[in-house]
Scaffold this motif. Structure first.
Motif, mmCIF file in Angstrom:
data_model
loop_
_atom_site.group_PDB
_atom_site.id
_atom_site.type_symbol
_atom_site.label_atom_id
_atom_site.label_comp_id
_atom_site.label_asym_id
_atom_site.label_seq_id
_atom_site.Cartn_x
_atom_site.Cartn_y
_atom_site.Cartn_z
ATOM 1 N N ARG A 283 0.830 -1.203 0.000
ATOM 2 C CA ARG A 283 0.000 0.000 0.000
ATOM 3 C C ARG A 283 0.873 1.266 0.000
ATOM 4 N N GLU B 291 2.015 1.768 -3.563
ATOM 5 C CA GLU B 291 0.932 2.283 -4.403
ATOM 6 C C GLU B 291 0.725 3.772 -4.177
ATOM 7 N N ASN B 292 0.758 4.180 -2.917
ATOM 8 C CA ASN B 292 0.537 5.590 -2.613
ATOM 9 C C ASN B 292 1.722 6.456 -3.040
ATOM 10 N N GLN C 47 1.676 10.023 -5.291
ATOM 11 C CA GLN C 47 1.873 10.806 -4.072
ATOM 12 C C GLN C 47 1.194 12.167 -4.159
ATOM 13 N N ARG C 48 0.489 12.510 -3.098
ATOM 14 C CA ARG C 48 -0.139 13.816 -2.995
ATOM 15 C C ARG C 48 0.860 14.817 -2.420
ATOM 16 N N LEU D 25 2.328 10.152 4.326
ATOM 17 C CA LEU D 25 1.941 9.122 3.359
ATOM 18 C C LEU D 25 1.977 7.736 3.979
ATOM 19 N N ARG E 72 -0.858 7.306 6.401
ATOM 20 C CA ARG E 72 -2.110 7.104 5.669
ATOM 21 C C ARG E 72 -2.203 5.677 5.131
ATOM 22 N N SER E 73 -1.089 5.160 4.643
ATOM 23 C CA SER E 73 -1.073 3.793 4.111
ATOM 24 C C SER E 73 -1.362 2.776 5.208
ATOM 25 N N GLU F 37 -5.014 2.705 6.020
ATOM 26 C CA GLU F 37 -5.833 2.122 4.972
ATOM 27 C C GLU F 37 -5.897 0.604 5.059
#
Length: 301
Positions: free
Chosen positions: A209, A212-213, A217-218, A225, A228-229, A232
């Motif tokens: 994950r 993937e993020n 990336q934001r 990040l 957040r992963s 999730e």
């Protein structure tokens, strides 16, 4: 998505907790070594002993066999049902002299019933030492193989973090058995290797994950990040671990004494593995990534 669990931001806390647990495990190993000459309470598989395969004429139970052996001072013997009908049993005992072995077998005939001696093997301490070396080699080879796999699938920083977390899980499991002087035999090695596979699978789910993020990336930092992963996949990880622990817990409670140590090792190892997958492996990845950037800047100068 709002981050609910801040893991990476508090990574120093988790690193300190892991170091404290490792120190406690190490203290248990050192204490045992100083008081008994052995870091662990090795079973017959490692110290040597007698393994007898007996087939009784009438059905009996593990409890009846154990009670008879306890009367001869062998209550710690490992007894496994080896065939249908509750007639054949595989009994592992501490080292016995020839005369003492004969007396134990005669006592079993009197207290439990007549039996045929299918086999009787004597495991020497030399063989036990070879088993210990083979077990250590197995763990090392498994670590190298997983490091190579994760490096090829992800990158070396993920691989290094995962292997450190795995060795952390194994060492804490070993330390738990050292602290409580629980017996260690070949089933314990099987449990450790099982924990290896289970823990790396849980860690890879989190790392997958993160990867993937990273690809999309934001405008967020690496720490945000990764947190957040983790959030999730947190529900998936917790539910999977709880389901596994419930199943193994049933084996521990209802499986009998012969499977209790194996089930306990699995539960302890999987619990530590769940902790490290969430609170250690990912923060380690971030720490390695952050440490690498100052080194690159220094090399560029």
């Amino acid at each position: 998505m709002r981050v609910r669990l801040q893991v990476v931001a508090r990574r120093r806390l988790w690193f300190a907790l892991s170091l404290a647990l490792v120190g406690l495990a190490l203290a248990g190993l050192i204490f045992n070594l100083a008081t008994t000459g052995r870091p662990l309470n090795y079973g017959v598989d490692f110290t040597g002993g007698v393994i007898a395969d007996l087939r009784f004429e009438r059905p009996t139970t593990v409890a009846a066999v154990r009670e008879a052996l306890a009367e001869r001072g062998l209550g710690e013997a490992v007894i496994r049902s080896a065939g249908p009908g509750n007639r054949e049993f595989l009994i592992t005992m501490r080292p016995l002299e020839d005369e003492e072995r004969r007396q134990v077998l005669d006592h079993l005939r009197q207290r439990v019933g007549p039996f045929d001696q299918l086999s009787l093997d004597v495991v020497t301490p030399v063989v036990g030492g070879e088993l210990r070396r083979a077990a250590l080699l197995g763990v090392l080879l498994a670590s190298l193989g997983m490091l190579l796999y994760i490096t090829l699938r992800f990158e070396w920083r993920f691989g290094l973090a995962a292997i450190v977390a795995l060795l952390h899980d194994v060492f804490l499991t070993v330390g738990f058995f050292a602290l409580f002087r629980l017996p260690v035999d070949t089933s314990f090695i099987a449990a450790v290797l099982t924990v290896f596979g289970y823990s790396i699978n849980d860690t890879i789910v989190v790392f997958d994950r993160i990867r993937e993020n990273l690809a999309r990336q934001r405008k967020e930092s690496l720490e945000e990040l990764v947190d957040r992963s983790i959030n999730e996949v947190l529900a998936r990880s917790v539910n999977t671990v709880l389901t596994t622990l419930l199943a193994i817990g049933a084996v521990y409670v209802f499986g009998g004494r012969t499977t209790r140590d194996l089930a306990l090792a699995l539960m302890v190892g999987i619990a530590f593995g769940a902790y490290s997958s969430i609170f250690l492996a990912s923060p380690l990845y971030v720490a390695i990534a952050r440490a690498r950037r100052p080194l690159l800047r220094a090399a560029a100068r």
